[in-house]
Scaffold this motif. Structure first.
Motif, PDB file in Angstrom:
ATOM      1  N   VAL A  67      62.829  23.395  -8.865  1.00 27.08           N
ATOM      2  CA  VAL A  67      62.608  23.322  -7.413  1.00 27.08           C
ATOM      3  C   VAL A  67      61.682  22.144  -7.088  1.00 27.08           C
ATOM      4  CG1 VAL A  67      61.546  24.522  -5.447  1.00 27.08           C
ATOM      5  CG2 VAL A  67      63.018  25.787  -7.031  1.00 27.08           C
ATOM      6  N   GLN A  68      60.610  21.993  -7.864  1.00 24.69           N
ATOM      7  CA  GLN A  68      59.667  20.887  -7.602  1.00 24.69           C
ATOM      8  C   GLN A  68      60.360  19.531  -7.773  1.00 24.69           C
ATOM      9  OE1 GLN A  68      56.974  21.096  -6.182  1.00 24.69           O
ATOM     10  NE2 GLN A  68      56.375  23.232  -6.461  1.00 24.69           N
ATOM     11  N   ALA A  69      61.204  19.427  -8.799  1.00 26.12           N
ATOM     12  CA  ALA A  69      61.902  18.159  -9.043  1.00 26.12           C
ATOM     13  C   ALA A  69      62.830  17.827  -7.877  1.00 26.12           C
ATOM     14  CB  ALA A  69      62.689  18.250 -10.351  1.00 26.12           C
ATOM     15  N   VAL A  70      63.547  18.846  -7.394  1.00 32.34           N
ATOM     16  CA  VAL A  70      64.481  18.629  -6.276  1.00 32.34           C
ATOM     17  C   VAL A  70      63.702  18.254  -5.014  1.00 32.34           C
ATOM     18  CG1 VAL A  70      66.123  19.813  -4.728  1.00 32.34           C
ATOM     19  CG2 VAL A  70      66.344  20.051  -7.229  1.00 32.34           C
ATOM     20  N   ARG A  71      62.608  18.966  -4.772  1.00 35.14           N
ATOM     21  CA  ARG A  71      61.804  18.660  -3.555  1.00 35.14           C
ATOM     22  C   ARG A  71      61.269  17.229  -3.600  1.00 35.14           C
ATOM     23  NH1 ARG A  71      58.090  24.002  -2.994  1.00 35.14           N
ATOM     24  NH2 ARG A  71      59.696  25.388  -2.184  1.00 35.14           N
ATOM     25  N   PHE A  72      60.764  16.844  -4.768  1.00 37.66           N
ATOM     26  CA  PHE A  72      60.204  15.494  -4.918  1.00 37.66           C
ATOM     27  C   PHE A  72      61.302  14.451  -4.661  1.00 37.66           C
ATOM     28  CE2 PHE A  72      59.851  11.813  -7.735  1.00 37.66           C
ATOM     29  CZ  PHE A  72      58.642  11.273  -7.332  1.00 37.66           C
ATOM     30  N   ALA A  73      62.430  14.640  -5.300  1.00 44.57           N
ATOM     31  CA  ALA A  73      63.509  13.637  -5.164  1.00 44.57           C
ATOM     32  C   ALA A  73      64.037  13.591  -3.734  1.00 44.57           C
ATOM     33  CB  ALA A  73      64.640  13.970  -6.145  1.00 44.57           C
ATOM     34  N   ARG A  74      64.107  14.761  -3.110  1.00 44.15           N
ATOM     35  CA  ARG A  74      64.601  14.795  -1.717  1.00 44.15           C
ATOM     36  C   ARG A  74      63.615  14.095  -0.782  1.00 44.15           C
ATOM     37  NH1 ARG A  74      67.805  16.649   1.805  1.00 44.15           N
ATOM     38  NH2 ARG A  74      69.220  17.446   0.270  1.00 44.15           N
ATOM     39  N   GLU A  75      62.351  14.436  -0.946  1.00 39.03           N
ATOM     40  CA  GLU A  75      61.344  13.877  -0.046  1.00 39.03           C
ATOM     41  C   GLU A  75      61.318  12.347  -0.145  1.00 39.03           C
ATOM     42  OE1 GLU A  75      57.457  15.561  -0.554  1.00 39.03           O
ATOM     43  OE2 GLU A  75      56.531  14.005   0.711  1.00 39.03           O
ATOM     44  N   HIS A  76      61.490  11.818  -1.357  1.00 36.46           N
ATOM     45  CA  HIS A  76      61.376  10.364  -1.534  1.00 36.46           C
ATOM     46  C   HIS A  76      62.743   9.687  -1.638  1.00 36.46           C
ATOM     47  CE1 HIS A  76      57.076  10.810  -1.837  1.00 36.46           C
ATOM     48  NE2 HIS A  76      57.301  11.846  -2.620  1.00 36.46           N
ATOM     49  N   ARG A  77      63.787  10.448  -1.404  1.00 40.84           N
ATOM     50  CA  ARG A  77      65.178   9.952  -1.421  1.00 40.84           C
ATOM     51  C   ARG A  77      65.484   9.187  -2.716  1.00 40.84           C
ATOM     52  NH1 ARG A  77      68.265  10.968   2.361  1.00 40.84           N
ATOM     53  NH2 ARG A  77      69.663   9.198   1.978  1.00 40.84           N
ATOM     54  N   VAL A  78      65.197   9.872  -3.811  1.00 45.80           N
ATOM     55  CA  VAL A  78      65.378   9.284  -5.136  1.00 45.80           C
ATOM     56  C   VAL A  78      66.700   9.765  -5.738  1.00 45.80           C
ATOM     57  CG1 VAL A  78      64.451   9.400  -7.493  1.00 45.80           C
ATOM     58  CG2 VAL A  78      62.906   9.025  -5.567  1.00 45.80           C
ATOM     59  N   LEU A  79      67.389   8.873  -6.438  1.00 43.46           N
ATOM     60  CA  LEU A  79      68.628   9.236  -7.141  1.00 43.46           C
ATOM     61  C   LEU A  79      68.291  10.178  -8.291  1.00 43.46           C
ATOM     62  CD1 LEU A  79      71.712   8.593  -7.658  1.00 43.46           C
ATOM     63  CD2 LEU A  79      70.909   6.843  -9.266  1.00 43.46           C
ATOM     64  N   VAL A  80      69.067  11.276  -8.425  1.00 43.08           N
ATOM     65  CA  VAL A  80      68.807  12.189  -9.547  1.00 43.08           C
ATOM     66  C   VAL A  80      70.042  12.330 -10.433  1.00 43.08           C
ATOM     67  CG1 VAL A  80      67.137  13.606  -8.272  1.00 43.08           C
ATOM     68  CG2 VAL A  80      69.517  14.331  -8.376  1.00 43.08           C
ATOM     69  N   SER A  81      69.775  12.636 -11.707  1.00 43.88           N
ATOM     70  CA  SER A  81      70.846  13.107 -12.591  1.00 43.88           C
ATOM     71  C   SER A  81      70.307  14.358 -13.272  1.00 43.88           C
ATOM     72  CB  SER A  81      71.212  12.040 -13.625  1.00 43.88           C
ATOM     73  OG  SER A  81      70.131  11.799 -14.492  1.00 43.88           O
ATOM     74  N   VAL A  82      71.238  15.209 -13.709  1.00 46.18           N
ATOM     75  CA  VAL A  82      70.854  16.476 -14.335  1.00 46.18           C
ATOM     76  C   VAL A  82      71.340  16.473 -15.767  1.00 46.18           C
ATOM     77  CG1 VAL A  82      71.024  18.996 -14.198  1.00 46.18           C
ATOM     78  CG2 VAL A  82      71.115  17.618 -12.104  1.00 46.18           C
ATOM     79  N   ARG A  83      70.397  16.681 -16.690  1.00 52.96           N
ATOM     80  CA  ARG A  83      70.772  16.717 -18.101  1.00 52.96           C
ATOM     81  C   ARG A  83      70.547  18.119 -18.649  1.00 52.96           C
ATOM     82  NH1 ARG A  83      69.561  13.204 -23.076  1.00 52.96           N
ATOM     83  NH2 ARG A  83      69.888  14.712 -24.709  1.00 52.96           N
ATOM     84  N   SER A  84      71.616  18.657 -19.243  1.00 52.05           N
ATOM     85  CA  SER A  84      71.434  19.930 -19.956  1.00 52.05           C
ATOM     86  C   SER A  84      71.637  19.647 -21.436  1.00 52.05           C
ATOM     87  CB  SER A  84      72.353  20.995 -19.376  1.00 52.05           C
ATOM     88  OG  SER A  84      71.859  21.386 -18.102  1.00 52.05           O
ATOM     89  N   GLY A  85      72.916  19.645 -21.908  1.00 51.38           N
ATOM     90  CA  GLY A  85      73.156  19.322 -23.322  1.00 51.38           C
ATOM     91  C   GLY A  85      73.294  17.828 -23.586  1.00 51.38           C
TER      92      GLY A  85
END
Ligand SMILES: Cc1cc2nc3c(=O)[nH]c(=O)nc-3n(C[C@H](O)[C@H](O)[C@H](O)COP(=O)(O)OP(=O)(O)OC[C@H]3O[C@@H](n4cnc5c(N)ncnc54)[C@H](O)[C@@H]3O)c2cc1C
Length: 486
Positions: A67-85
């Motif tokens: 949740v914190q990662a999503v909030r941070f990226a949303r607030e600063h309009r940062v590109l995200v990728s999600v890594r699991s395996g």
């Protein structure tokens, strides 16, 4: 310290030292910049063709971190990728310059043997889940290589040795916990947020970050009859004729995978075939062992096998038999289609292309998946493709960047030559980096893609989760219905 990150629009976003410090304060897991020691290993994914450097890697230790990662990226309009395996061939887990949300520390698995349900955190590998469920003689429907991540596999569909009996992996998911693009934590199941539940069962990483999956489990093993039989390449036609006969009408307890490749120096193969073309069939019979022995006895009589390691073995061992063929860090390029059957003509083409293989690590692989998945309604889950009976995966794999072109071209040529035998469908999780809108549409079909695009507008209107095989592609306008004449 000041950090510069790639923004959602492709421009640069400056993160001040104060903002960076406050991210570190609210985040429980490690927050890594390119200067931190584990960064280099974590930014690398399974496919060494992908060489991207995220600006930051955040290692989540629980849902609150996600949740914190999503909030941070949303607030600063940062590109995200999600890594699991980190096993996606297209390298969707790692973005250039943006924020990589790393789930790989989340590896808890809880099994309820009475209800036959396992809850697994999103960073689990297939091996993590099999290990815990097999304690109870149970298994989830997962894939063939134990180091693969459950998360990407499940949200993209998923198939393995139990698919013929129970359908796509995602068809067996009962519920998920999801963090959506607005930072909300939702439960998605048949009874809660059922449209999101539908979308996440095949729609990929477009809708949110799944933090845990609840899988229906099935009694399996702990011992099954399984292993592999190999023949010299000269016998490939005879072997594939036998494969066609074996798979035609085989009970769903039997799944077999036929492979054309150069023999690796594996201990189960005799030295005299190492480096020479072989045909091999991997089998897993998860039903009555004696029935399995009868079914496989015909296969064992075909030609002159050079190796036969089919035996009673732990299911967990079967699930890792192919691991050594797919190590992290080699260069990989795949092309794939679904097939309605394996015709003699398609086999002939595959054998001819196997004769032109450019690397000892490459292979042409046929997986039989026909069975339960074909009986569910077309739109049961977005994984769809309910007409698929086999998957052909043309897997090029090599070591040196200088060999990229010849290996990629080999896979593309074989793909083009077998294209007319395809159902027209393809597996979203096998799409490479350059496969775009037309291949995404081939993976879903027009009507499922339109439904996914509508749900994307509901759950992620800003396309926050854009570093994935995007369903928000612009579709040509649906033609107006023909006027009916009285
Ligand atoms: C060696 C190998 C063997 C394979 N065998 C099989 C097989 O037998 N059967 C099969 O079906 N597939 C198989 N695959 C394909 C596999 O399903 C995909 O590569 C899948 O993406 C792997 O999942 P991952 O978690 O490792 O993905 P990652 O590379 O970590 O992520 C890929 C993408 O998945 C999405 N994603 C990842 N984590 C989450 C999350 N927590 N929530 C929401 N979305 C998320 C995101 O879009 C992400 O960008 C195999 C792949 C490899 C490399």
């Amino acid at each position: 310290m000041k950090v510069e990150l790639t923004g959602m629009d492709g421009g640069m976003v400056d993160i001040s030292p104060e903002v960076f410090q406050s991210l570190k304060t609210v985040f429980r897991g490690p927050v890594l910049t390119p200067d931190d020691a584990p960064y280099e290993e974590l930014r690398k994914v399974w496919n060494a063709m992908i060489d991207r450097r995220p600006g930051l890697i955040v290692r989540c230790t629980g849902t609150a971190d996600v949740v914190q990662a999503v909030r941070f990226a949303r607030e600063h309009r940062v590109l995200v990728s999600v890594r699991s395996g980190g096993h996606n061939i297209a390298g969707l887990a790692v973005c250039e310059g943006g924020l990589m949300i790393d789930m790989s520390l989340l590896r808890g698995v809880w099994v309820d043997p009475v209800q036959r349900v396992a809850r697994a955190q999103a960073g689990c590998t297939l091996g993590d889940v099999d290990r815990e469920t097999q304690l109870h003689g149970l298994a989830a429907v997962l894939g063939f290589v134990s180091a693969t991540g459950i998360a990407g596999l499940t949200v993209g569909g998923g198939f393995g040795y139990l698919t013929r009996r129970h359908g796509w992996t995602c068809d067996t998911v009962l519920a998920m916990e999801v963090v959506t693009s607005d930072g909300k934590v939702l439960r998605a199941s048949a009874g809660e947020n059922s449209d999101l539940y539908w979308a996440l069962r095949g729609g990929g990483g477009n809708f949110g970050i799944v933090t845990s999956f609840e899988y229906r489990l099935f009694p399996v093993g702990p011992e099954i009859l399984g292993g592999a039989i190999a023949w010299r390449g000269e016998d490939a036609k005879q072997v594939f004729d036998a494969y066609r006969e074996l798979t035609d009408g085989a009970p769903r307890e039997l799944t077999s995978v036929a492979v054309l490749r150069i023999a690796p120096p594996a201990p189960w193969l005799p030295k005299e075939v190492h480096g020479k073309p072989i045909a091999a069939i991997f089998v897993c019979h998860s039903g009555d062992t004696e029935e399995g022995e009868v079914l496989l006895s015909r296969l064992r009589k075909v030609g002159q096998p050079v190796a036969d390691i089919v035996t009673r073995r732990p299911y967990t061992q079967m699930q890792s038999l192919l691991d050594a063929t797919q190590p992290k860090g080699r260069r990989y390029y795949w092309k794939s289609h679904y097939l309605a059957g394996v015709s003699p003509e398609a086999i002939e083409i595959a054998i001819a292309h196997a004769g032109r293989i450019r690397s000892p690590h490459s292979a042409i692989i046929f997986f039989q998946i026909q069975g339960a998945l074909n009986e569910l309604p077309a739109d049961h889950s977005p994984a769809g493709n309910r007409d698929a009976a086999y998957v052909i995966n043309i897997t090029a794999s090599w070591e040196k960047p200088d060999d990229d072109d010849i290996n990629v071209r080999w896979a593309q040529d074989c793909f083009e030559a077998t294209r007319s035998y395809s159902t027209g469908g393809t597996y979203i999780n096998f799409l490479t980096e350059e496969e775009g809108a037309d291949r995404i549409e081939a993976a879903y079909g027009r009507s499922i893609l339109q439904r996914l695009a509508a749900l994307k507008r509901k759950y992620d209107p800003d396309d926050f989760f854009r570093h994935t095989k995007r369903v928000s592609v612009t579709l040509p306008a649906t033609p107006a219905p023909c006027p009916t004449t009285a």
